[in-house]
Design a protein around this motif. Structure first.
Motif, mmCIF file in Angstrom:
data_model
loop_
_atom_site.group_PDB
_atom_site.id
_atom_site.type_symbol
_atom_site.label_atom_id
_atom_site.label_comp_id
_atom_site.label_asym_id
_atom_site.label_seq_id
_atom_site.Cartn_x
_atom_site.Cartn_y
_atom_site.Cartn_z
ATOM 1 N N GLY A 71 -119.489 22.118 16.171
ATOM 2 C CA GLY A 71 -119.191 23.390 15.929
ATOM 3 C C GLY A 71 -117.919 24.134 16.969
ATOM 4 O O GLY A 71 -117.560 25.107 16.948
ATOM 5 N N VAL A 72 -117.628 23.333 17.860
ATOM 6 C CA VAL A 72 -116.585 23.847 19.101
ATOM 7 C C VAL A 72 -115.289 23.826 18.260
ATOM 8 O O VAL A 72 -115.025 22.397 17.545
ATOM 9 N N ALA A 121 -113.295 34.990 19.562
ATOM 10 C CA ALA A 121 -114.430 34.524 19.234
ATOM 11 C C ALA A 121 -114.567 33.068 19.573
ATOM 12 O O ALA A 121 -115.547 32.590 20.111
ATOM 13 N N GLN A 122 -113.562 32.327 19.078
ATOM 14 C CA GLN A 122 -113.516 31.121 19.558
ATOM 15 C C GLN A 122 -113.457 30.662 21.021
ATOM 16 O O GLN A 122 -114.043 29.731 21.556
ATOM 17 N N LYS A 125 -116.691 31.194 22.381
ATOM 18 C CA LYS A 125 -117.535 29.911 21.885
ATOM 19 C C LYS A 125 -117.248 28.892 22.904
ATOM 20 O O LYS A 125 -118.317 28.372 23.210
ATOM 21 N N VAL A 128 -118.746 29.585 26.766
ATOM 22 C CA VAL A 128 -120.197 29.291 26.638
ATOM 23 C C VAL A 128 -120.754 27.924 26.523
ATOM 24 O O VAL A 128 -121.543 27.491 27.119
ATOM 25 N N TYR A 129 -119.833 27.084 25.585
ATOM 26 C CA TYR A 129 -119.955 25.783 25.504
ATOM 27 C C TYR A 129 -119.932 24.962 26.956
ATOM 28 O O TYR A 129 -120.743 24.341 27.200
#
Length: 300
Positions: A71-72, A121-122, A125, A128-129
């Motif tokens: 999902g990354v 948003a990416q 993400k 956060v990962y």
């Protein structure tokens, strides 16, 4: 000639199996065989294309990275360089010079250099990962050194900034001196204890060293006016006390020369008749003498 594009998945799989284990035994490829096999356009990437390994450098992911990176957002340049995970062909990939990358390797080589190109948003993400995996990532050899100085924190205007360019809001002195300038601290969404611990690892300025002290002094000096506002006088006084309390840390000729030209020390004017102290003044001097003719200057 064989039309590689017309081979279906099963046919390619059969061919790959023969290459990996001819006669059911592990392949022991000669240099000429390695060269020939690398030219075959049968190696499937995570993007779904089939490539020849002779067309560039290709990689596989280790098991932990395959699971963690799900999902990354990988940029196209990365998707076309990663072979689809197929453990049964692991030995063949190694024989053909395909490197295996860990999560840290993927981040530093393919993701961090492309943060600016990602949508907000990416970007979030990905950050956060990194936060969620930080306990293991920070122990990867060389990973933190490669991350330090990389602009990864998004600002309101869409730009990115490196943690090492910001100050730690948990420092009482820094938070007091710059309470009127929130832009020197990480954005609000990165102000939790967990985020701040990660950002400190990446160089967030937490210690009031000589460089930070000069920044503080210059910030106070920029706010001087006559009469001196009480909050600015309070900041200047606290900054001066901090320097005196930590004089051993600031004992440096170059630092003293730099600081001597910064008008950050509050001065109290004395009336002509030597009565009560008047309002704080911004007048400063570059010496440490006390004049008692018409006013008193306190300097460093």
């Amino acid at each position: 000639p064989l039309k590689w594009s017309e081979l279906d998945e099963d046919q390619v799989g059969t061919l790959m199996a023969l290459m990996a284990r001819p006669g059911g035994q592990p392949a022991h490829l000669s240099p000429s065989e390695v060269d020939k096999f690398k030219r075959l356009p049968v190696f499937e990437t995570v993007a779904g294309t089939r490539v020849a390994l002779s067309n560039g450098e290709f990689f596989t992911l280790d098991a932990a990275s395959i699971e963690g990176l799900d999902g990354v957002p990988l940029p196209p340049s990365a998707s076309d360089r990663f072979l689809k995970p197929k453990p049964e062909f692991g030995d063949l990939h190694r024989d053909l010079g395909v490197s295996t990358l860990s999560e840290a390797g993927v981040l530093t080589r393919f993701l961090l250099p492309h943060v600016k190109e990602m949508e907000p948003a990416q970007q979030m993400k990905l950050l956060v990962y990194i936060k969620d995996r930080w306990a293991s990532l920070r122990n990867e050899e060389g990973f933190m050194d490669r991350m330090k100085g990389v602009p990864i924190l998004p600002l309101g205007d869409g730009s990115l900034i490196a943690p090492s360019e910001l100050m730690d809001p948990s420092s009482e002195l820094l938070s007091h001196i710059f309470d009127d300038d929130p832009d020197v601290f990480p954005p609000h969404e990165f102000s939790s204890d967990t985020w701040l611990a990660l950002l400190r690892d990446l160089g967030l300025r937490s210690k009031v060293d000589k460089e930070a002290f000069l920044d503080c002094a210059n910030h106070v000096a920029e706010q001087r006016c006559d009469p001196l506002p009480a909050d600015v006088a309070d900041k200047a006084g606290r900054l001066l006390r901090y320097m005196l309390e930590h004089e051993n840390e600031f004992y440096d000729r170059k630092f003293a020369e730099s600081l001597s030209s910064v008008p950050f020390v509050p001065v109290y004017r004395i009336a002509e008749n030597f009565g009560n102290f008047g309002e704080p003044s911004t007048s400063t001097n570059t010496n440490t003498n006390t004049n008692t003719n018409t006013n008193t200057n306190t300097n460093t």
